[in-house]
Design a protein around this motif. Structure first.
Motif, PDB file in Angstrom:
ATOM      1  N   ALA A 402      64.872  29.624  80.562  1.00 13.56           N
ATOM      2  CA  ALA A 402      64.466  28.431  79.811  1.00 13.56           C
ATOM      3  C   ALA A 402      63.121  28.650  79.121  1.00 13.56           C
ATOM      4  O   ALA A 402      62.944  28.286  77.952  1.00 13.56           O
ATOM      5  CB  ALA A 402      64.389  27.226  80.747  1.00 13.56           C
ATOM      6  N   SER A 403      62.171  29.250  79.838  1.00 13.90           N
ATOM      7  CA  SER A 403      60.856  29.512  79.248  1.00 13.90           C
ATOM      8  C   SER A 403      60.970  30.503  78.088  1.00 13.90           C
ATOM      9  O   SER A 403      60.318  30.334  77.051  1.00 13.90           O
ATOM     10  CB  SER A 403      59.909  30.064  80.316  1.00 13.90           C
ATOM     11  N   ALA A 404      61.797  31.533  78.269  1.00 18.03           N
ATOM     12  CA  ALA A 404      61.969  32.527  77.208  1.00 18.03           C
ATOM     13  C   ALA A 404      62.599  31.908  75.966  1.00 18.03           C
ATOM     14  O   ALA A 404      62.191  32.204  74.833  1.00 18.03           O
ATOM     15  CB  ALA A 404      62.826  33.688  77.717  1.00 18.03           C
ATOM     16  N   LEU A 405      63.587  31.032  76.167  1.00 21.27           N
ATOM     17  CA  LEU A 405      64.205  30.354  75.020  1.00 21.27           C
ATOM     18  C   LEU A 405      63.196  29.461  74.305  1.00 21.27           C
ATOM     19  O   LEU A 405      63.138  29.436  73.071  1.00 21.27           O
ATOM     20  CB  LEU A 405      65.388  29.509  75.498  1.00 21.27           C
ATOM     21  N   GLY A 406      62.387  28.729  75.079  1.00 26.32           N
ATOM     22  CA  GLY A 406      61.381  27.862  74.472  1.00 26.32           C
ATOM     23  C   GLY A 406      60.361  28.637  73.672  1.00 26.32           C
ATOM     24  O   GLY A 406      59.984  28.243  72.560  1.00 26.32           O
ATOM     25  N   GLU A 407      59.920  29.760  74.223  1.00 23.74           N
ATOM     26  CA  GLU A 407      58.946  30.598  73.518  1.00 23.74           C
ATOM     27  C   GLU A 407      59.559  31.184  72.253  1.00 23.74           C
ATOM     28  O   GLU A 407      58.916  31.231  71.192  1.00 23.74           O
ATOM     29  CB  GLU A 407      58.463  31.713  74.438  1.00 23.74           C
ATOM     30  N   LEU A 408      60.803  31.628  72.351  1.00 25.07           N
ATOM     31  CA  LEU A 408      61.468  32.223  71.197  1.00 25.07           C
ATOM     32  C   LEU A 408      61.587  31.215  70.054  1.00 25.07           C
ATOM     33  O   LEU A 408      61.268  31.517  68.901  1.00 25.07           O
ATOM     34  CB  LEU A 408      62.850  32.725  71.635  1.00 25.07           C
ATOM     35  N   VAL A 409      62.040  30.005  70.374  1.00 24.20           N
ATOM     36  CA  VAL A 409      62.222  28.982  69.350  1.00 24.20           C
ATOM     37  C   VAL A 409      60.873  28.549  68.780  1.00 24.20           C
ATOM     38  O   VAL A 409      60.716  28.365  67.569  1.00 24.20           O
ATOM     39  CB  VAL A 409      62.994  27.781  69.918  1.00 24.20           C
ATOM     40  N   GLY A 410      59.864  28.381  69.653  1.00 27.57           N
ATOM     41  CA  GLY A 410      58.544  27.972  69.178  1.00 27.57           C
ATOM     42  C   GLY A 410      57.933  28.992  68.236  1.00 27.57           C
ATOM     43  O   GLY A 410      57.354  28.641  67.194  1.00 27.57           O
ATOM     44  N   THR A 411      58.072  30.269  68.572  1.00 23.66           N
ATOM     45  CA  THR A 411      57.545  31.327  67.703  1.00 23.66           C
ATOM     46  C   THR A 411      58.273  31.342  66.372  1.00 23.66           C
ATOM     47  O   THR A 411      57.659  31.538  65.309  1.00 23.66           O
ATOM     48  CB  THR A 411      57.686  32.694  68.394  1.00 23.66           C
ATOM     49  N   ALA A 412      59.590  31.128  66.402  1.00 23.99           N
ATOM     50  CA  ALA A 412      60.368  31.102  65.156  1.00 23.99           C
ATOM     51  C   ALA A 412      59.943  29.927  64.278  1.00 23.99           C
ATOM     52  O   ALA A 412      59.821  30.058  63.057  1.00 23.99           O
ATOM     53  CB  ALA A 412      61.853  31.022  65.468  1.00 23.99           C
ATOM     54  N   ARG A 413      59.694  28.775  64.884  1.00 26.41           N
ATOM     55  CA  ARG A 413      59.253  27.602  64.122  1.00 26.41           C
ATOM     56  C   ARG A 413      57.942  27.882  63.389  1.00 26.41           C
ATOM     57  O   ARG A 413      57.732  27.418  62.272  1.00 26.41           O
ATOM     58  CB  ARG A 413      59.048  26.413  65.065  1.00 26.41           C
ATOM     59  N   GLU A 414      57.052  28.611  64.053  1.00 26.03           N
ATOM     60  CA  GLU A 414      55.745  28.915  63.463  1.00 26.03           C
ATOM     61  C   GLU A 414      55.818  30.047  62.455  1.00 26.03           C
ATOM     62  O   GLU A 414      54.819  30.358  61.797  1.00 26.03           O
ATOM     63  CB  GLU A 414      54.761  29.287  64.570  1.00 26.03           C
ATOM     64  N   GLY A 415      56.976  30.677  62.331  1.00 26.53           N
ATOM     65  CA  GLY A 415      57.113  31.794  61.397  1.00 26.53           C
ATOM     66  C   GLY A 415      56.403  33.036  61.872  1.00 26.53           C
ATOM     67  O   GLY A 415      56.029  33.889  61.061  1.00 26.53           O
ATOM     68  N   LYS A 416      56.211  33.176  63.191  1.00 30.18           N
ATOM     69  CA  LYS A 416      55.443  34.299  63.730  1.00 30.18           C
ATOM     70  C   LYS A 416      56.321  35.310  64.471  1.00 30.18           C
ATOM     71  O   LYS A 416      55.800  36.177  65.170  1.00 30.18           O
ATOM     72  CB  LYS A 416      54.376  33.776  64.698  1.00 30.18           C
ATOM     73  N   THR A 417      57.644  35.212  64.302  1.00 27.07           N
ATOM     74  CA  THR A 417      58.522  36.156  64.986  1.00 27.07           C
ATOM     75  C   THR A 417      58.274  37.566  64.466  1.00 27.07           C
ATOM     76  O   THR A 417      58.306  37.803  63.259  1.00 27.07           O
ATOM     77  CB  THR A 417      59.994  35.777  64.770  1.00 27.07           C
ATOM     78  N   SER A 418      58.025  38.500  65.371  1.00 29.44           N
ATOM     79  CA  SER A 418      57.723  39.876  64.974  1.00 29.44           C
ATOM     80  C   SER A 418      59.005  40.670  64.791  1.00 29.44           C
ATOM     81  O   SER A 418      60.052  40.342  65.360  1.00 29.44           O
ATOM     82  CB  SER A 418      56.862  40.552  66.046  1.00 29.44           C
ATOM     83  N   PRO A 419      58.967  41.750  63.987  1.00 28.58           N
ATOM     84  CA  PRO A 419      60.151  42.605  63.854  1.00 28.58           C
ATOM     85  C   PRO A 419      60.630  43.154  65.189  1.00 28.58           C
ATOM     86  O   PRO A 419      61.828  43.305  65.404  1.00 28.58           O
ATOM     87  CB  PRO A 419      59.665  43.724  62.927  1.00 28.58           C
ATOM     88  N   ALA A 420      59.694  43.446  66.103  1.00 25.76           N
ATOM     89  CA  ALA A 420      60.096  43.977  67.406  1.00 25.76           C
ATOM     90  C   ALA A 420      60.946  42.971  68.172  1.00 25.76           C
ATOM     91  O   ALA A 420      61.855  43.347  68.913  1.00 25.76           O
ATOM     92  CB  ALA A 420      58.864  44.352  68.228  1.00 25.76           C
ATOM     93  N   ALA A 421      60.658  41.668  67.999  1.00 21.96           N
ATOM     94  CA  ALA A 421      61.427  40.636  68.691  1.00 21.96           C
ATOM     95  C   ALA A 421      62.841  40.526  68.156  1.00 21.96           C
ATOM     96  O   ALA A 421      63.709  39.953  68.811  1.00 21.96           O
ATOM     97  CB  ALA A 421      60.722  39.281  68.567  1.00 21.96           C
ATOM     98  N   MET A 422      63.090  41.071  66.958  1.00 18.78           N
ATOM     99  CA  MET A 422      64.422  41.019  66.360  1.00 18.78           C
ATOM    100  C   MET A 422      65.150  42.348  66.477  1.00 18.78           C
ATOM    101  O   MET A 422      66.225  42.517  65.915  1.00 18.78           O
ATOM    102  CB  MET A 422      64.326  40.598  64.898  1.00 18.78           C
ATOM    103  N   SER A 423      64.581  43.287  67.206  1.00 25.15           N
ATOM    104  CA  SER A 423      65.166  44.614  67.330  1.00 25.15           C
ATOM    105  C   SER A 423      65.877  44.776  68.674  1.00 25.15           C
ATOM    106  O   SER A 423      65.464  44.208  69.675  1.00 25.15           O
ATOM    107  CB  SER A 423      64.079  45.688  67.212  1.00 25.15           C
TER     108      SER A 423
END
Length: 511
Positions: A402-423
């Motif tokens: 649950a925490s990982a999903l929340g962090e993932l969505v929050g980072t995506a909302r802020e436009g701060k998702t890194s390329p490593a997170a999508m690899s």
């Protein structure tokens, strides 16, 4: 602002900062926003602009001090990697960020906001090597060589060792007697990439390991403690290869294109620009994430033979459990929602049917079975559709997931998702239900074997214990690569996922 990227040499005292490769192999990036203007003072490590690549939006820091002389391109311009984008008057001789051409000045960098600082780190290392060659011996008292952006570490006064003369080098290299060779410990292994002898890893609690900012970010993304890594770079610097080696046995995943066909959360979409009065058409350039998505989807659709299966399931018990867990004080601050349980059910189904978690290696004609699950969650963002993933999701408890999903969505909302997170994703979930859609036929994320579409949950008449009652019902759709997942395996995965959502106590009895 002028486009003078082809003006050649900069004026005396003006240094050029070139567009770096912030995504390992990318050829271009779009300038989204300038944070400085001509005449502004900039310092080493200061972020001067934000650029968007096909993988992510990245902030670029300048690797030197001075006054901004010129911005070579306007916001919204797509610029080739290696092209000067800004010039800074440093009061010194004219030069580029790393000297030489773009390929020499800016090798394939690590992804992340500090990517441009690596060029400065290379220039600093080169400068120190030149000083050593000139015979400089003493280091200032209380200082030691450090990397750009990481300050100066205190140390005792010491002299820098001279490079051995040719004769001394030959004498040192002379073979030891056989008895001494037998007693001597085996030499440390050399780095596969540069051939240098590896130094011992830094003991916990010792001095901070030397590593450039992109390498530190890579270590963080891969969960590698730099103090346990054996450095092979010059002066004991930890390199990218060192971090990848420490992250074994799982190979360092190559960046994959963004993919999937829907969104995980109702994130804010970028409002389209209003059409001009009387206009009958509007043309929008295809670039950045949208361009990468289009290319990835075409490649996936015409490479992997897709099969999609569907199941409609009564999730009333899961919805009741979600309501109860939301009131549990032990889960205070943890976001408990249907997507969390779909993810947990999917992970359990994969554990029961591990062959589905694989990829197809066309070059070697092999099926690569993964013993870890990097769970991708498709997310709609103002920049387009992205698919960050939760690393090693199979090992996470329900609160951790649950925490990982929340962090993932929050980072995506802020436009701060890194390329490593999508690899390195292995399977994906796409939540079309948040848009009121019952189901769909999702396209595989390239390199993955399966993608699960989660439709909306709604009350409808359902036969329960021999009677028609209103129940919470949803439809799941699983698309899979039929080269490595046959109908039986795909059906088992989908049926097991549905079974857990129908009776969530199976999370305990099947685990």
């Amino acid at each position: 602002m002028t486009n003078s990227a082809q003006t050649g040499q900069a004026a005396a005292g003006v240094r050029e900062f070139k567009m770096p490769d912030v995504g390992e192999g990318l050829t271009e990036a779009e300038i989204l926003k300038w944070y400085v203007q001509p005449g502004d003072t900039v310092t080493d490590g200061q972020v001067v602009c934000e650029v968007e690549t096909a993988k992510a939006a990245v902030e670029l820091p300048i690797p030197f001090n001075g006054l901004v002389h010129e911005l070579r391109f306007d916001e919204g311009t797509t610029v080739d990697v290696g092209t000067p984008i800004i010039t800074v008057d440093t009061g010194g001789p004219a030069t580029g960020t790393g000297g030489g051409d773009a390929s020499a000045a800016q090798p394939a960098m690590e992804t992340g906001p500090a990517a441009a600082a690596e060029a400065a780190g290379e220039a600093q290392a080169a400068g120190e090597a030149a000083q050593a060659a000139a015979g400089e011996e003493a280091e200032p008292e209380g200082r030691q060589p450090v990397l750009v952006g990481y300050g100066v570490g205190a140390s005792s006064t010491k002299r820098r060792p001279r490079k051995p003369a040719a004769g001394a080098a030959a004498e040192t290299a002379a073979p030891a007697p056989a008895a001494e060779r037998a007693a001597a410990p085996a030499p440390a292994p050399a780095s596969a990439s540069n051939g240098r002898v590896a130094a011992a890893p830094v003991a916990p609690g010792g001095p901070r390991p030397l590593a450039k900012p992109p390498v530190r970010k890579l270590a963080k993304d891969l969960g590698v403690d730099l103090s346990t890594v054996t450095p092979t770079g010059p002066d004991g610097i930890v390199t990218r290869d060192d971090v990848h080696a420490a992250a074994a046995p799982a190979p360092a995943p190559a960046p994959s294109p963004v993919a999937a066909a829907a969104a995980a959360e109702p994130l804010a979409e970028a409002a389209p620009e209003p059409a001009a009065p009387g206009a009958r058409e509007t043309r929008v350039p295809v670039k950045g994430v949208r361009k990468a998505t289009a290319q990835a989807m075409v490649g996936s659709a015409f490479t992997a033979p897709h099969v999609t299966e569907f199941v409609t399931v009564d999730v009333t018990r899961t919805m009741k459990l979600i309501g109860q867990l939301k009131q549990d004080p032990d889960l205070a601050g943890v976001r408990v929602n249907p997507l969390l349980f779909v993810a947990k059910a999917f992970l359990l189904a994969i554990r029961r049917n591990p062959d589905v978690n694989a990829s197809w290696d066309e070059e070697h004609q092999e099926i690569v079975r993964k013993h870890y699950v990097n769970l991708g969650i498709a997310a709609a963002t103002p920049r387009g559709l992205i698919v960050p993933n939760i690393k090693d999701a199979q090992d996470k408890t329900l609160p951790e997931l649950a925490s990982a999903l929340g962090e993932l969505v929050g980072t995506a909302r802020e436009g701060k998702t890194s390329p490593a997170a999508m690899s390195g994703g292995t399977v994906t979930i796409t939540n079309v239900g948040v848009f009121g859609v019952d189901t769909g036929t999702p396209i595989l994320n390239p390199g993955e074997s399966a993608i699960l579409a989660f439709g909306r949950i709604r009350e409808q008449p359902w036969v329960h214990k021999g009677k028609v009652k209103p129940r919470h019902v949803t439809t799941l759709a699983l698309s899979f690569d039929h080269r490595l997942v046959d109908g039986e395996l795909g059906s088992k995965v989908l049926a097991d996922t549905a079974a857990v959502l129908e009776r969530p106590k199976r999370l305990m009895t099947w685990s």
